[in-house]
Design a protein around this motif. Sequence first.
Motif, mmCIF file in Angstrom:
data_model
loop_
_atom_site.group_PDB
_atom_site.id
_atom_site.type_symbol
_atom_site.label_atom_id
_atom_site.label_comp_id
_atom_site.label_asym_id
_atom_site.label_seq_id
_atom_site.Cartn_x
_atom_site.Cartn_y
_atom_site.Cartn_z
ATOM 1 N N LYS A 46 24.815 28.721 19.430
ATOM 2 C CA LYS A 46 24.518 28.211 18.377
ATOM 3 C C LYS A 46 25.697 27.500 17.637
ATOM 4 O O LYS A 46 25.614 26.629 17.074
ATOM 5 N N ASN A 47 26.870 28.201 18.013
ATOM 6 C CA ASN A 47 28.148 27.704 17.635
ATOM 7 C C ASN A 47 28.320 26.330 18.014
ATOM 8 O O ASN A 47 29.152 25.515 17.331
ATOM 9 N N SER A 48 28.208 26.128 19.432
ATOM 10 C CA SER A 48 28.544 24.842 20.106
ATOM 11 C C SER A 48 27.564 23.716 19.788
ATOM 12 O O SER A 48 27.896 22.806 19.548
ATOM 13 N N THR A 49 26.316 24.096 19.450
ATOM 14 C CA THR A 49 25.367 23.195 18.910
ATOM 15 C C THR A 49 25.916 22.420 17.305
ATOM 16 O O THR A 49 26.014 21.591 17.133
ATOM 17 N N ASN A 50 26.363 23.563 16.724
ATOM 18 C CA ASN A 50 26.930 23.059 15.144
ATOM 19 C C ASN A 50 28.085 22.207 15.496
ATOM 20 O O ASN A 50 28.267 21.235 14.643
ATOM 21 N N LYS A 51 28.930 22.671 16.383
ATOM 22 C CA LYS A 51 30.056 21.582 16.577
ATOM 23 C C LYS A 51 29.747 20.176 17.147
ATOM 24 O O LYS A 51 30.085 19.176 16.717
ATOM 25 N N LEU B 114 26.898 18.721 16.568
ATOM 26 C CA LEU B 114 26.228 18.041 15.427
ATOM 27 C C LEU B 114 26.993 17.783 14.380
ATOM 28 O O LEU B 114 26.929 16.452 13.821
ATOM 29 N N GLU B 115 28.213 18.486 14.228
ATOM 30 C CA GLU B 115 29.168 18.101 13.568
ATOM 31 C C GLU B 115 30.120 16.691 13.957
ATOM 32 O O GLU B 115 30.198 15.753 12.954
#
Length: 60
Positions: free
Chosen positions: A2-7, A9-10
Amino acid sequence: MKNSTNKVLELLFYAALSIIFIVLYFINKPYDKKPVHVDSPAKTTIESQVSPYDALPMQP
């Protein structure tokens, strides 16, 4: 995961934002505006009524 997906998307968000700003900059094209040429500035009524002796330098 989930952390890499947020990065990702950012990064996509900032990339889209920068593309929008670049497109807006080239739409406006601030350096393509032609400068306005002034032939001779008009004399105001106050400037024409002031005599050269009105502004005397002050002596200490």
